[in-house]
Motif scaffolding. Sequence first.
Motif, mmCIF file in Angstrom:
data_model
loop_
_atom_site.group_PDB
_atom_site.id
_atom_site.type_symbol
_atom_site.label_atom_id
_atom_site.label_comp_id
_atom_site.label_asym_id
_atom_site.label_seq_id
_atom_site.Cartn_x
_atom_site.Cartn_y
_atom_site.Cartn_z
ATOM 1 N N ILE A 1 -2.812 7.350 4.023
ATOM 2 C CA ILE A 1 -3.915 6.525 3.500
ATOM 3 C C ILE A 1 -3.564 5.043 3.615
ATOM 4 N N LYS A 2 -2.319 4.708 3.275
ATOM 5 C CA LYS A 2 -1.888 3.310 3.366
ATOM 6 C C LYS A 2 -1.954 2.804 4.804
ATOM 7 N N GLU A 3 -1.514 3.621 5.735
ATOM 8 C CA GLU A 3 -1.541 3.242 7.149
ATOM 9 C C GLU A 3 -2.977 3.015 7.617
ATOM 10 N N MET A 4 -3.873 3.897 7.207
ATOM 11 C CA MET A 4 -5.269 3.765 7.626
ATOM 12 C C MET A 4 -5.912 2.522 7.005
ATOM 13 N N LEU A 5 -5.578 2.244 5.740
ATOM 14 C CA LEU A 5 -6.114 1.051 5.101
ATOM 15 C C LEU A 5 -5.609 -0.215 5.798
ATOM 16 N N ASN A 6 -4.336 -0.217 6.147
ATOM 17 C CA ASN A 6 -3.777 -1.370 6.865
ATOM 18 C C ASN A 6 -4.421 -1.540 8.236
ATOM 19 N N SER A 7 -4.697 -0.415 8.892
ATOM 20 C CA SER A 7 -5.337 -0.488 10.211
ATOM 21 C C SER A 7 -6.752 -1.032 10.111
ATOM 22 N N LEU A 8 -7.366 -0.887 8.938
ATOM 23 C CA LEU A 8 -8.703 -1.438 8.687
ATOM 24 C C LEU A 8 -8.631 -2.848 8.092
ATOM 25 N N ASN A 9 -7.422 -3.412 8.088
ATOM 26 C CA ASN A 9 -7.183 -4.744 7.533
ATOM 27 C C ASN A 9 -7.503 -4.792 6.041
ATOM 28 N N MET A 10 -7.226 -3.704 5.344
ATOM 29 C CA MET A 10 -7.402 -3.644 3.893
ATOM 30 C C MET A 10 -6.025 -3.579 3.238
ATOM 31 N N LYS A 11 -5.224 -4.612 3.506
ATOM 32 C CA LYS A 11 -3.819 -4.595 3.070
ATOM 33 C C LYS A 11 -3.670 -4.631 1.551
ATOM 34 N N TYR A 12 -4.618 -5.288 0.857
ATOM 35 C CA TYR A 12 -4.516 -5.360 -0.607
ATOM 36 C C TYR A 12 -4.756 -3.986 -1.220
ATOM 37 N N SER A 13 -5.706 -3.255 -0.658
ATOM 38 C CA SER A 13 -5.959 -1.887 -1.131
ATOM 39 C C SER A 13 -4.766 -0.988 -0.846
ATOM 40 N N ALA A 14 -4.125 -1.203 0.305
ATOM 41 C CA ALA A 14 -2.957 -0.399 0.661
ATOM 42 C C ALA A 14 -1.840 -0.579 -0.364
ATOM 43 N N GLU A 15 -1.705 -1.810 -0.870
ATOM 44 C CA GLU A 15 -0.672 -2.080 -1.871
ATOM 45 C C GLU A 15 -1.030 -1.492 -3.233
ATOM 46 N N TYR A 16 -2.318 -1.216 -3.435
ATOM 47 C CA TYR A 16 -2.837 -0.792 -4.737
ATOM 48 C C TYR A 16 -2.969 0.731 -4.850
ATOM 49 N N VAL A 17 -2.813 1.427 -3.733
ATOM 50 C CA VAL A 17 -3.097 2.864 -3.698
ATOM 51 C C VAL A 17 -2.297 3.647 -4.738
ATOM 52 N N ASP A 18 -0.994 3.434 -4.799
ATOM 53 C CA ASP A 18 -0.157 4.208 -5.723
ATOM 54 C C ASP A 18 -0.611 4.038 -7.167
ATOM 55 N N GLU A 19 -0.851 2.782 -7.548
ATOM 56 C CA GLU A 19 -1.293 2.492 -8.910
ATOM 57 C C GLU A 19 -2.665 3.109 -9.179
ATOM 58 N N LEU A 20 -3.559 3.018 -8.194
ATOM 59 C CA LEU A 20 -4.906 3.544 -8.367
ATOM 60 C C LEU A 20 -4.906 5.067 -8.495
ATOM 61 N N LEU A 21 -4.077 5.726 -7.725
ATOM 62 C CA LEU A 21 -4.018 7.179 -7.803
ATOM 63 C C LEU A 21 -3.517 7.629 -9.175
ATOM 64 N N GLU A 22 -2.571 6.876 -9.704
ATOM 65 C CA GLU A 22 -2.059 7.195 -11.033
ATOM 66 C C GLU A 22 -3.156 6.998 -12.082
ATOM 67 N N ILE A 23 -3.928 5.901 -11.945
ATOM 68 C CA ILE A 23 -5.031 5.642 -12.872
ATOM 69 C C ILE A 23 -6.079 6.752 -12.778
ATOM 70 N N SER A 24 -6.375 7.181 -11.557
ATOM 71 C CA SER A 24 -7.399 8.205 -11.356
ATOM 72 C C SER A 24 -7.017 9.524 -12.017
ATOM 73 N N ILE A 25 -5.722 9.833 -11.998
ATOM 74 C CA ILE A 25 -5.256 11.066 -12.635
ATOM 75 C C ILE A 25 -5.345 10.950 -14.158
ATOM 76 N N ASN A 26 -4.861 9.819 -14.674
ATOM 77 C CA ASN A 26 -4.836 9.618 -16.126
ATOM 78 C C ASN A 26 -6.244 9.525 -16.717
ATOM 79 N N GLU A 27 -7.170 8.943 -15.948
ATOM 80 C CA GLU A 27 -8.523 8.728 -16.460
ATOM 81 C C GLU A 27 -9.546 9.720 -15.899
#
Length: 251
Positions: free
Chosen positions: A8-34
């Motif tokens: 997912i990170k690689e695909m986000l970077n390939s789409l020039n979404m580098k900030y989202s790529a850096e946020y993926v781990d944190e977001l996935l954790e939030i999605s599980i908790n919430e």
Amino acid sequence: MKSTTDNIKEMLNSLNMKYSAEYVDELLEISINESLSYENLLEKLLKWEIDARERKRIENRLKLAEFPEYKTLDEFNIQEQQSLSQKQLNQLKELTWIEQGYNLILLGPSGVGKTHIGVGLGIQAITKGYKAMFVQMDELMHMLKTQEILRASRARLKRIVDSDLLIIDDLMFMAMEKHEANLFFQLINKLYGQTSLIITSNKGPEDWGELLGDPAITIAILDRIVHKCEIINLDGDSYRMRHRKTIFGKS
């Protein structure tokens, strides 16, 4: 073998979404908790990318603006400048005058807050999506006189011409030669109608003629600057003198 998250990170970077790529781990954790739905997960991801890009855009424009220091209008003590009301300051902060193509001339002696207001309005403009530049008058004159030989001068002048707002600090601090006045006129003429100006000066427009030297150039410059312009007279004692620091303790 790469994990799904890594892919997912690689695909986000390939789409020039580098900030989202850096946020993926944190977001996935939030999605599980919430227990986020897929729609909420995607919404948070895209909002993070958009907000991060906006912060970076503002950061870059602040850097290119070349402000001498970062001073916002919230830091300006309106109580120490009685010639400007809070209502007037709030009107300036709304920036409708930029949309209307108005200029501002901030007049007054040294230390009454002219530069602070200019920088503060420049910062406000950048946060609202405008491009702004700050330049001291002596630096501007150096750029104008060296643009034919120095690439750095040409690059800075291009940013000035492309700006929505130009803050010229200490206009008329020193007398100009006729050639310098002509170069200044050419710039003002180029900016006329497309870039708003904030000019700080200790001399009013009625006194500019003696410093510009050439009456015809003076009239032409004033005609373009004052056509749509608000002149604000700031008075009082120097803020820096009132709040000066000392190496001696209080007696």
